[in-house]
Design an enzyme around this catalytic site. Structure first.
Site, PDB file in Angstrom:
ATOM      1  N   ASN A  10       0.868  -1.176   0.000  1.00  0.00           N
ATOM      2  CA  ASN A  10       0.000   0.000   0.000  1.00  0.00           C
ATOM      3  C   ASN A  10       0.904   1.224   0.000  1.00  0.00           C
ATOM      4  O   ASN A  10       1.502   1.557   1.021  1.00  0.00           O
ATOM      5  CB  ASN A  10      -0.894  -0.033   1.247  1.00  0.00           C
ATOM      6  CG  ASN A  10      -1.697   1.240   1.424  1.00  0.00           C
ATOM      7  OD1 ASN A  10      -1.769   2.083   0.523  1.00  0.00           O
ATOM      8  ND2 ASN A  10      -2.308   1.390   2.591  1.00  0.00           N
ATOM      9  N   HIS A  95      -9.305   1.183   4.880  1.00  0.00           N
ATOM     10  CA  HIS A  95      -8.044   1.320   5.621  1.00  0.00           C
ATOM     11  C   HIS A  95      -8.275   2.247   6.817  1.00  0.00           C
ATOM     12  O   HIS A  95      -9.069   3.182   6.744  1.00  0.00           O
ATOM     13  CB  HIS A  95      -6.965   1.886   4.687  1.00  0.00           C
ATOM     14  CG  HIS A  95      -5.607   1.837   5.283  1.00  0.00           C
ATOM     15  ND1 HIS A  95      -5.162   2.787   6.181  1.00  0.00           N
ATOM     16  CD2 HIS A  95      -4.599   0.939   5.154  1.00  0.00           C
ATOM     17  CE1 HIS A  95      -3.931   2.468   6.563  1.00  0.00           C
ATOM     18  NE2 HIS A  95      -3.568   1.356   5.952  1.00  0.00           N
ATOM     19  N   GLU A  97      -6.674   4.654   7.877  1.00  0.00           N
ATOM     20  CA  GLU A  97      -6.485   6.085   7.573  1.00  0.00           C
ATOM     21  C   GLU A  97      -7.727   6.658   6.894  1.00  0.00           C
ATOM     22  O   GLU A  97      -8.084   7.815   7.105  1.00  0.00           O
ATOM     23  CB  GLU A  97      -5.217   6.267   6.717  1.00  0.00           C
ATOM     24  CG  GLU A  97      -3.963   6.016   7.547  1.00  0.00           C
ATOM     25  CD  GLU A  97      -2.778   5.432   6.790  1.00  0.00           C
ATOM     26  OE1 GLU A  97      -2.755   5.493   5.545  1.00  0.00           O
ATOM     27  OE2 GLU A  97      -1.872   4.892   7.457  1.00  0.00           O
ATOM     28  N   SER A 211       4.013  -2.140  10.148  1.00  0.00           N
ATOM     29  CA  SER A 211       5.471  -2.215  10.272  1.00  0.00           C
ATOM     30  C   SER A 211       6.059  -3.560   9.832  1.00  0.00           C
ATOM     31  O   SER A 211       7.023  -4.045  10.425  1.00  0.00           O
ATOM     32  CB  SER A 211       5.907  -1.858  11.696  1.00  0.00           C
ATOM     33  OG  SER A 211       5.500  -0.529  12.014  1.00  0.00           O
TER      34      SER A 211
HETATM   35  P1  13P Z   1       3.414   0.425   7.613  1.00  0.00           P
HETATM   36  O1  13P Z   1       3.886  -0.859   6.962  1.00  0.00           O
HETATM   37  O2  13P Z   1       4.120   1.640   7.106  1.00  0.00           O
HETATM   38  O3  13P Z   1       3.354   0.322   9.092  1.00  0.00           O
HETATM   39  O4  13P Z   1       1.887   0.615   7.116  1.00  0.00           O
HETATM   40  C1  13P Z   1       0.989  -0.421   7.259  1.00  0.00           C
HETATM   41  C2  13P Z   1      -0.232  -0.069   6.501  1.00  0.00           C
HETATM   42  O5  13P Z   1      -0.991   0.786   6.897  1.00  0.00           O
HETATM   43  C3  13P Z   1      -0.484  -0.803   5.255  1.00  0.00           C
HETATM   44  O6  13P Z   1      -1.773  -0.570   4.792  1.00  0.00           O
END
Ligand code: 13P
Length: 250
Positions: A10, A95, A97, A211
């Site tokens: 992503n 997601h 976000e 992460s």
């Molecule tokens: P990170 O791998 O940067 O923690 O992000 C995870 C994520 O939100 C993938 O959709």
């Protein structure tokens, strides 16, 4: 039933067309022998080139969002039909976000997931709790409710990829422990079993996200309930190939 691993990147709001094309070109030879299904989800503006550049490769292209309506007065939105028309195969839905900054709810997640499936797009539908919810012992309730409401009334649940992403592990460098990640993916699988039966629970693919890096993907993938990863930051460089090929790393 064996579930094929699926690793998706992503890219979030990163990389314009030129940079996106360069990254795709650099990754193509590096992931070509991967046994996992390999999906790149760049920003909308990159999608037409991304689809063209990955034609006849093992890379599939996904979008990061879609609207459930076909057309109309929805300024700034992109319809699933538009994605389908240019050859996009996957779409990330709900997601954290999008939920946090753009008011997405389990209800909109459900509408989008149903519509994506109707169009033949494969949804990667997301769930996951905040740090506060985890610390107050509510993580399971939150995740189970997100699944019950966001993934209700689905005809073929095994066509959905579910991404469990604890919000406290996203972009923080703090990964859930393997056991925590597996336990939560287990809550998801159990809930799918209650909703759609044991075969569906056995067949549905569940990713962990938060992460994920080359150094932790191998151990995460060994967990029985984890079938893949949804990767943010570490999907933005050619090192992503190391994650995609977790099973081929020396
Ligand atoms: P990170 O791998 O940067 O923690 O992000 C995870 C994520 O939100 C993938 O959709």
């Amino acid at each position: 039933m064996s579930r094929r691993p699926i690793i998706a990147g992503n890219w979030k709001m990163n990389k314009g067309i030129k940079e996106a094309n360069e990254l795709i070109e650099s990754l193509k030879p590096l992931v070509k022998d991967a046994t996992a299904e390999c999906v790149f989800c760049p920003p909308f503006i990159d999608l037409p080139d991304a689809v063209r550049l990955t034609k006849d490769t093992n890379i599939e292209i996904g979008a990061q969002n879609m609207h459930w309506e076909e057309a109309g007065a929805f300024t700034g939105e992109i319809a699933g039909e538009m994605l389908k028309a240019i050859g996009v195969k996957f779409v990330i839905i709900g997601h954290s976000e999008r939920r946090e900054y753009f008011n997405e709810t389990d209800e909109t997640v459900n509408k989008k997931t149903i519509k994506a499936l109707k169009l033949g797009l494969k949804p990667i539908t997301c769930c996951g709790e905040t740090l506060e919810q985890r610390e107050s012992g509510k993580a399971k309730d939150i995740v189970v409710n997100q699944i019950k409401n966001g993934l209700k009334d689905i005809d073929d649940i095994t066509a959905v990829v579910i991404a469990y992403e604890p919000i406290w592990a996203i972009g923080t460098g703090k990964t859930a422990s393997n056991a925590e990640a597996n336990e939560a993916c287990g809550w998801v699988r159990e809930t799918i079993g209650e909703m759609y039966g044991p075969e569906a629970a056995e067949g549905v693919r569940i990713q962990y996200g938060g992460s994920v890096k080359p150094g932790n993907v191998v151990a995460l993938m060994e967990e029985p309930n984890i079938d893949g990863a949804l990767v943010g930051g570490a999907s933005l460089t050619a090192d992503f190939a190391k994650i995609v090929k977790f099973d081929a790393q020396a």
